[in-house]
Design a protein around this motif. Structure first.
Motif, short mmCIF file in Angstrom:
data_model
loop_
_atom_site.label_atom_id
_atom_site.label_comp_id
_atom_site.label_asym_id
_atom_site.label_seq_id
_atom_site.Cartn_x
_atom_site.Cartn_y
_atom_site.Cartn_z
N LEU A 59 35.27 -16.95 34.30
CA LEU A 59 35.35 -15.88 33.30
C LEU A 59 36.75 -15.33 33.20
N LEU A 60 37.39 -15.09 34.35
CA LEU A 60 38.75 -14.55 34.34
C LEU A 60 39.73 -15.57 33.77
N GLN A 61 39.50 -16.83 34.10
CA GLN A 61 40.41 -17.88 33.63
C GLN A 61 40.40 -17.97 32.11
N LYS A 62 39.20 -17.89 31.53
CA LYS A 62 39.08 -18.01 30.07
C LYS A 62 39.45 -16.72 29.34
N SER A 63 39.51 -15.62 30.08
CA SER A 63 39.83 -14.35 29.42
C SER A 63 41.32 -14.16 29.24
N ILE A 64 42.13 -15.00 29.92
CA ILE A 64 43.58 -14.84 29.81
C ILE A 64 44.04 -15.38 28.46
N VAL A 65 44.62 -14.55 27.63
CA VAL A 65 45.13 -14.93 26.31
C VAL A 65 46.64 -14.80 26.33
N TYR A 66 47.29 -15.94 26.31
CA TYR A 66 48.74 -15.90 26.33
C TYR A 66 49.29 -15.53 24.96
N GLU A 67 50.55 -15.21 24.90
CA GLU A 67 51.17 -14.70 23.68
C GLU A 67 51.14 -15.73 22.57
N ASP A 68 51.18 -17.03 22.89
CA ASP A 68 51.22 -18.06 21.87
C ASP A 68 49.81 -18.54 21.49
N GLN A 69 48.75 -17.95 22.08
CA GLN A 69 47.39 -18.31 21.75
C GLN A 69 46.82 -17.34 20.71
N VAL A 97 41.16 -15.76 18.73
CA VAL A 97 39.83 -16.26 18.37
C VAL A 97 39.54 -17.52 19.16
N CYS A 98 38.25 -17.83 19.26
CA CYS A 98 37.79 -19.06 19.90
C CYS A 98 36.56 -19.53 19.15
N THR A 99 36.04 -20.69 19.50
CA THR A 99 34.82 -21.15 18.84
C THR A 99 33.62 -20.40 19.41
N LEU A 100 32.53 -20.39 18.64
CA LEU A 100 31.33 -19.71 19.11
C LEU A 100 30.80 -20.39 20.38
N GLY A 101 30.98 -21.72 20.47
CA GLY A 101 30.55 -22.42 21.67
C GLY A 101 31.30 -21.94 22.91
N GLU A 102 32.63 -21.74 22.80
CA GLU A 102 33.42 -21.23 23.92
C GLU A 102 33.00 -19.81 24.28
N GLU A 103 32.71 -19.01 23.24
CA GLU A 103 32.27 -17.63 23.48
C GLU A 103 30.93 -17.60 24.23
N ILE A 104 30.01 -18.53 23.89
CA ILE A 104 28.71 -18.59 24.57
C ILE A 104 28.89 -19.00 26.03
N GLU A 105 29.81 -19.95 26.30
CA GLU A 105 30.06 -20.38 27.69
C GLU A 105 30.59 -19.22 28.54
N MET A 106 31.53 -18.44 27.98
CA MET A 106 32.04 -17.28 28.72
C MET A 106 30.93 -16.26 28.95
N LEU A 107 30.05 -16.10 27.94
CA LEU A 107 28.96 -15.13 28.07
C LEU A 107 27.97 -15.56 29.15
N PRO A 113 36.07 -13.97 17.05
CA PRO A 113 36.98 -13.27 17.96
C PRO A 113 36.52 -13.43 19.41
N ARG A 114 37.50 -13.53 20.33
CA ARG A 114 37.17 -13.66 21.76
C ARG A 114 36.44 -12.39 22.24
N PHE A 115 35.47 -12.59 23.13
CA PHE A 115 34.71 -11.49 23.72
C PHE A 115 34.05 -10.61 22.67
N ILE A 116 33.54 -11.25 21.59
CA ILE A 116 32.84 -10.46 20.56
C ILE A 116 31.41 -10.13 20.99
N LEU A 117 30.82 -10.96 21.86
CA LEU A 117 29.44 -10.76 22.30
C LEU A 117 29.35 -10.00 23.63
N GLN A 118 30.36 -10.17 24.51
CA GLN A 118 30.28 -9.60 25.86
C GLN A 118 30.09 -8.08 25.88
N PRO A 119 30.83 -7.29 25.05
CA PRO A 119 30.61 -5.83 25.09
C PRO A 119 29.19 -5.44 24.67
#
Length: 564
Positions: free
Chosen positions: A398-408, A411-421, A452-458
């Motif tokens: 979860l922490l690894q995927k939450s890191i958004v670097y300046e050049d990223q 947003v992510c795909t819904l599939g990636e968002e579900i995996e983080m969730l 958008p990243r972490f749109i479902l987690q909150p």
């Protein structure tokens, strides 16, 4: 050229154009009406000619019928003796019948009674006897002789005993037995001089190229007055009973030099002059406010600063046209809207910069935690502590995927968002000892859509902390997605304790009310999510909430949908 003369020139051109158009329309209407009157008159002339011809034919028909029913004719054709009448007797019979038809005396050339096999029973023509024999040999007679009703022949020529040829129009009537009905046994042939018919059509020569008389579907006479009658002419057909006249009428030219038409032109010219005289003060009434506004626009263009508030000088409503007042107000509203948009853009850039800064700063802790937890996971694996290893591994992922670097991108795909969730809910299920379950119902073809990243987690976090954990017993969280005509929709439902819907809606609508934000549970996370959606999508994204105490909580996120 200044605006005053531009308006004068253009309005003058419009008035002149209108004058020309109206003049052309009036002329066309006048000519059209004249042509219609001429055509109507020509139709009336042809109809009257057809009625006169029909009247003449009617008199011939009555005369022929009287001849047929005459006893001497019946005896000669149907009698048993078969005795033929002499020319003198036949001539006497014709003279007696013509006493009642004075108009036909000069029109009848000769009369004959013939049998079906072309045998002459009697004739009135004083000749050598070959006159009607020659008549019956002609082609027109052979065609008419096959019918069983009275008909006219075409105009033809027949020679008498002296060799003199004359034009003749024959009227052939079948003769029936008046005592008993049977087929016709013979015919009465009445030869007429066609002069009256030709003269009647000749009267129409001044107005017509050609006229054709037909009787009972047979063309009797055609009078052609000019060559190429079909060109540049009006075709007229009038039928009266059995008489049919077809004519090619001449096109009569209508003169435009007409007193009433000239009077209309003068009226239009007077209106044009009056319009020009009225225009001059009207143009001044329009031009002066426009010039003032134009000068202000030029000055604004040269010294415009979108961050400065600019006030357009007002115009006098008493002496200014409504449209110019609206134009002045519209320009003022445009400047005001541009100023407000600039302010909103500056504020937006500030928020975006703040968000980028927070994201960069937030990377420090995840890096540190990631390294530390990785060490814990290795130690748990060495000690065979499966639960510790699983929860630690989920937190690392979860922490690894939450890191958004300046050049990223954010947003992510819904599939990636579900995996983080899933990683997040795994951690929370260890924490709350399977207090809740998560049901994800999303088709595979939707997993590639960007969100958008972490749109479902909150939202799921609010469901766990404020909806299900305070509830007695277990709870369920349902997650689904769908596509509508304009939106990509994400839906998160739970069967937790719920809350008053108006409280959470009020907290989202008043983000600056800090007291209200602290009072309503879960509102801060939803408020932050709403701000993120506004930054990314503007006003095109929406959050729709439905909740009820004791029933559950539902959050519907609508983001703009595009096929690409």
């Amino acid at each position: 050229m200044n605006i005053k003369w531009q308006i004068l020139t253009r309005v003058g051109a419009i008035l002149v154009s209108c004058l020309l158009i109206v003049s052309m329309v009036v002329t066309i209407i006048f000519i059209k009406q004249g042509e219609e009157n001429v055509l109507e008159e020509q139709n009336t002339q042809v109809l009257q000619a057809a009625q006169q011809i029909d009247s003449m034919i009617n008199e011939i028909q009555v005369f022929a019928n009287n001849m047929i029913i005459d006893p001497s004719v019946q005896r000669a054709l149907f009698g048993s003796s078969g005795k033929q009448m002499s020319q003198g007797e036949a001539f006497y019979l014709a003279v007696e019948q013509l006493k009642n038809f004075k108009a036909l005396r000069d029109d009848i050339h000769s009369i004959a009674l013939v049998t079906k096999d072309n045998q002459i029973v009697w004739e009135t023509k004083l000749s050598d006897g070959d006159y009607f024999k020659e008549l019956m040999r002609q082609e027109w007679y052979q065609e008419i002789g096959k019918t069983s009703h009275a008909q006219f022949s075409t105009i033809h020529e027949v020679a008498d005993a002296n060799g003199h040829r004359s034009k003749t129009l024959s009227y052939i009537v079948p003769v029936y037995n008046m005592q008993q009905y049977q087929k016709a046994k013979g015919y009465i042939i009445i030869n007429l001089f066609p002069d009256k018919f030709e003269n009647l059509l000749q009267v129409l020569e001044p107005s017509y190229h050609q006229i054709t008389w037909s009787q009972g579907g047979r063309t009797i006479l055609t009078k052609r007055f000019t060559k190429n009658a079909e060109n540049n002419s009006n075709f007229i057909e009038q039928k009266y009973k059995e008489t049919d006249l077809c004519a090619y009428a001449k096109n009569s030219s209508i003169s435009i030099i007409n007193p009433s038409l000239m009077a209309e032109f003068l009226v239009i010219l007077a209106l044009l002059v009056a319009g020009l005289l009225i225009m001059v003060p009207t143009i001044k009434y329009i031009v002066e406010p426009l010039k003032t506004l134009s000068d202000f626009m030029d000055d604004t263009k040269a010294n415009y600063n979108p961050l400065s508030q600019i006030v357009v000088p007002p115009v006098s409503k008493k002496h200014t046209a409504k449209e110019i007042i609206v134009l002045n107000q519209t320009f003022s509203n445009l400047l005001q809207e541009l100023h407000e948009q600039t302010e909103r853009r500056v504020e937006y850039e500030k928020k975006m910069q703040q968000l980028r800064t927070e994201m960069i700063l937030s990377q420090v802790k995840p890096h540190f935690l990631y390294n530390t937890l990785n060490s814990i996971s290795i130690m748990a694996r060495q000690k065979n502590a499966k639960n510790i290893e699983d929860i630690t591994q989920s937190l690392i992922t979860l922490l690894q995927k939450s890191i958004v670097y300046e050049d990223q991108e954010m947003v992510c795909t819904l599939g990636e968002e579900i995996e983080m969730l899933k990683e997040y809910t795994t951690i929370q299920q260890y924490r709350y000892q399977d207090k809740f379950s998560v049901d994800i119902d999303i088709s595979d073809d939707l997993l590639s859509y960007p969100v958008p990243r972490f749109i479902l987690q909150p939202i799921v976090e609010n469901s766990i902390f404020h909806g299900i954990t305070p509830k007695a017993g277990q709870g369920t969280i349902w997650i689904s997605a769908a596509i509508t005509e304009e939106h990509f929709v994400l839906l998160v439902d739970d069967d937790g304790i719920g809350m008053e819907e108006e409280n959470i809606v009020s907290a989202l609508d008043n983000p600056s009310d800090e007291k209200l934000q602290l009072t309503v549970k879960g509102s801060i996370g939803l408020k932050n999510l709403k701000e993120r959606l506004e930054i990314i999508y503007g006003e095109k994204a929406q959050i729709v909430i439905h909740t009820q105490p004791g029933v559950g909580f539902s959050v519907e996120i609508q983001i703009p949908y595009t096929e690409n």
